[in-house]
Write a protein that holds these residues in place. Structure first.
Motif, PDB file in Angstrom:
ATOM      1  N   LEU A 173      -8.390  23.612  10.062  1.00 22.59           N
ATOM      2  CA  LEU A 173      -9.130  24.391  10.987  1.00 22.59           C
ATOM      3  C   LEU A 173      -8.822  24.271  12.302  1.00 22.59           C
ATOM      4  O   LEU A 173      -8.303  23.163  12.858  1.00 22.59           O
ATOM      5  CB  LEU A 173     -10.916  24.051  10.724  1.00 22.59           C
ATOM      6  N   PRO A 174      -9.195  25.250  13.280  1.00 25.78           N
ATOM      7  CA  PRO A 174      -8.873  24.817  14.752  1.00 25.78           C
ATOM      8  C   PRO A 174      -9.727  23.587  15.147  1.00 25.78           C
ATOM      9  O   PRO A 174     -10.889  23.541  14.486  1.00 25.78           O
ATOM     10  CB  PRO A 174      -9.360  26.095  15.431  1.00 25.78           C
ATOM     11  N   PRO A 175      -9.289  22.900  16.206  1.00 26.82           N
ATOM     12  CA  PRO A 175     -10.008  21.775  16.725  1.00 26.82           C
ATOM     13  C   PRO A 175     -11.664  21.990  16.812  1.00 26.82           C
ATOM     14  O   PRO A 175     -12.463  21.056  16.559  1.00 26.82           O
ATOM     15  CB  PRO A 175      -9.290  21.433  17.871  1.00 26.82           C
ATOM     16  N   LEU A 176     -11.943  22.976  17.379  1.00 24.71           N
ATOM     17  CA  LEU A 176     -13.596  23.202  17.720  1.00 24.71           C
ATOM     18  C   LEU A 176     -14.244  23.421  16.365  1.00 24.71           C
ATOM     19  O   LEU A 176     -15.202  22.695  16.449  1.00 24.71           O
ATOM     20  CB  LEU A 176     -13.559  24.684  18.466  1.00 24.71           C
ATOM     21  N   GLN A 177     -13.858  23.964  15.327  1.00 27.83           N
ATOM     22  CA  GLN A 177     -14.725  24.107  14.231  1.00 27.83           C
ATOM     23  C   GLN A 177     -14.650  22.646  13.404  1.00 27.83           C
ATOM     24  O   GLN A 177     -15.549  22.334  12.816  1.00 27.83           O
ATOM     25  CB  GLN A 177     -14.153  25.188  13.461  1.00 27.83           C
ATOM     26  N   LEU A 178     -13.456  22.211  13.553  1.00 25.23           N
ATOM     27  CA  LEU A 178     -13.426  20.852  12.814  1.00 25.23           C
ATOM     28  C   LEU A 178     -14.315  19.890  13.548  1.00 25.23           C
ATOM     29  O   LEU A 178     -15.037  18.808  12.799  1.00 25.23           O
ATOM     30  CB  LEU A 178     -11.969  20.100  12.967  1.00 25.23           C
TER      31      LEU A 178
ATOM     32  N   LEU B 246     -17.824  20.503  12.532  1.00 21.42           N
ATOM     33  CA  LEU B 246     -18.233  19.908  11.079  1.00 21.42           C
ATOM     34  C   LEU B 246     -18.366  18.355  11.001  1.00 21.42           C
ATOM     35  O   LEU B 246     -19.138  18.104  10.501  1.00 21.42           O
ATOM     36  CB  LEU B 246     -17.032  20.316  10.061  1.00 21.42           C
ATOM     37  N   GLN B 247     -17.358  17.671  11.755  1.00 24.30           N
ATOM     38  CA  GLN B 247     -17.582  16.123  11.928  1.00 24.30           C
ATOM     39  C   GLN B 247     -18.810  15.781  12.692  1.00 24.30           C
ATOM     40  O   GLN B 247     -19.526  14.882  12.324  1.00 24.30           O
ATOM     41  CB  GLN B 247     -16.309  15.819  12.461  1.00 24.30           C
ATOM     42  N   SER B 248     -19.254  16.696  13.595  1.00 22.65           N
ATOM     43  CA  SER B 248     -20.609  16.210  14.368  1.00 22.65           C
ATOM     44  C   SER B 248     -21.728  16.676  13.327  1.00 22.65           C
ATOM     45  O   SER B 248     -22.506  15.753  13.427  1.00 22.65           O
ATOM     46  CB  SER B 248     -20.730  17.323  15.354  1.00 22.65           C
ATOM     47  N   MET B 249     -21.465  17.593  12.624  1.00 23.53           N
ATOM     48  CA  MET B 249     -22.674  17.756  11.553  1.00 23.53           C
ATOM     49  C   MET B 249     -22.826  16.693  10.561  1.00 23.53           C
ATOM     50  O   MET B 249     -23.701  16.126  10.257  1.00 23.53           O
ATOM     51  CB  MET B 249     -22.286  19.147  10.885  1.00 23.53           C
ATOM     52  N   ALA B 250     -21.609  16.184  10.002  1.00 29.88           N
ATOM     53  CA  ALA B 250     -21.694  15.063   8.950  1.00 29.88           C
ATOM     54  C   ALA B 250     -22.350  13.687   9.733  1.00 29.88           C
ATOM     55  O   ALA B 250     -22.968  13.094   9.289  1.00 29.88           O
ATOM     56  CB  ALA B 250     -20.337  14.788   8.587  1.00 29.88           C
ATOM     57  N   ALA B 251     -21.895  13.529  11.027  1.00 28.80           N
ATOM     58  CA  ALA B 251     -22.302  12.376  11.711  1.00 28.80           C
ATOM     59  C   ALA B 251     -23.855  12.425  12.091  1.00 28.80           C
ATOM     60  O   ALA B 251     -24.702  11.389  11.953  1.00 28.80           O
ATOM     61  CB  ALA B 251     -21.657  12.114  13.095  1.00 28.80           C
TER      62      ALA B 251
ATOM     63  N   SER C 243     -18.898  14.159   0.784  1.00 28.66           N
ATOM     64  CA  SER C 243     -18.072  12.857   0.612  1.00 28.66           C
ATOM     65  C   SER C 243     -18.501  11.993   1.651  1.00 28.66           C
ATOM     66  O   SER C 243     -18.622  10.649   1.362  1.00 28.66           O
ATOM     67  CB  SER C 243     -16.654  13.082   0.298  1.00 28.66           C
ATOM     68  N   GLN C 244     -18.288  12.291   2.796  1.00 26.86           N
ATOM     69  CA  GLN C 244     -18.594  11.455   3.771  1.00 26.86           C
ATOM     70  C   GLN C 244     -20.046  10.845   4.073  1.00 26.86           C
ATOM     71  O   GLN C 244     -20.211   9.801   4.223  1.00 26.86           O
ATOM     72  CB  GLN C 244     -18.433  12.353   5.257  1.00 26.86           C
ATOM     73  N   LEU C 245     -20.976  11.533   3.370  1.00 26.53           N
ATOM     74  CA  LEU C 245     -22.365  11.127   3.087  1.00 26.53           C
ATOM     75  C   LEU C 245     -22.742  10.489   1.809  1.00 26.53           C
ATOM     76  O   LEU C 245     -23.775   9.832   1.510  1.00 26.53           O
ATOM     77  CB  LEU C 245     -23.363  12.199   3.210  1.00 26.53           C
ATOM     78  N   ARG C 246     -21.569  10.434   1.075  1.00 25.77           N
ATOM     79  CA  ARG C 246     -21.656   9.550  -0.156  1.00 25.77           C
ATOM     80  C   ARG C 246     -22.725  10.265  -1.153  1.00 25.77           C
ATOM     81  O   ARG C 246     -23.509   9.738  -1.796  1.00 25.77           O
ATOM     82  CB  ARG C 246     -21.722   8.020  -0.131  1.00 25.77           C
TER      83      ARG C 246
END
Length: 194
Positions: A33-38, A41-46, A89-92
């Motif tokens: 994905l482009p950096p903004l979308q990625l 998603l990472q912010s959402m998981a955090a 997966s990040q959230l187990r």
């Protein structure tokens, strides 16, 4: 660890009759994905991962708010399910998919009963729920049909508590703006060749 494994097995017994468990082994390196979308998603998981700790520190007496809801928009093959799997997966947690047409539609008593089964199973569940909004889910429906569909989707979000609910759709024009405003995250998945 044993208690967590027992809890996961109990949840699987509840969910697997009504939802498809998705087992995908992947990490952020697999998401194209482009950096903004990625970053979104990472912010959402955090945010989801840190939510219990933040709630304890900042609002120990408050009641839990609606669960984190997201809308993933993009054509087939753009990585929406893979991204949801990486977040799980990040959230187990296990990732489960349901087809909204089977549960949210106005299919009479059968759809209402199936929807009640989903609500009972997911209440407080330690999973990630992926809700597939079919292309025609909100198109070609009466205003009353759209309102029923959205009311059930909002009911699912409200009952989910801290459980992330991710809606995926291929048609952004089919999703009403009022529903998009209910989402904490709206992530557009461009085609990899774009």
């Amino acid at each position: 660890a044993a208690v967590q494994a027992q809890g996961r097995e109990r949840m699987r017994a509840l969910m697997e009759p009504i939802a498809q468990r998705i087992d995908v082994v992947a990490d952020w390196n697999d998401v194209v994905l482009p950096p903004l979308q990625l970053e979104m998603l990472q912010s959402m998981a955090a945010q989801i991962r840190n939510r219990p700790r933040i709630s304890r520190l900042w609002a120990p007496r408050s009641t839990p708010a609606d669960g984190p809801a997201a809308l993933f928009l993009g054509e087939r093959g753009t990585g929406k399910t893979l991204a949801a799997a990486v977040i799980a997966s990040q959230l187990r947690r296990d990732l489960y998919r349901i087809d909204a047409a089977d549960f949210f539609g106005s299919g009479g008593r059968g759809a209402s009963r199936r929807f009640a089964d989903v609500l009972k199973a997911v209440a407080g569940a330690a999973i990630v729920l992926l809700v597939d909004l079919p292309d025609d889910a909100l198109l070609d429906r009466s205003d009353e049909g759209v309102e029923l569909y959205l009311a059930r989707a909002r009911g699912l979000i409200a009952l989910a508590g801290a459980m992330p609910v991710i809606f995926e759709s291929r048609e952004s024009s089919a999703v009403p703006q009022s529903f998009m405003r209910d989402m904490r995250f709206v992530v557009r998945f461009p085609h990899p060749s774009a």
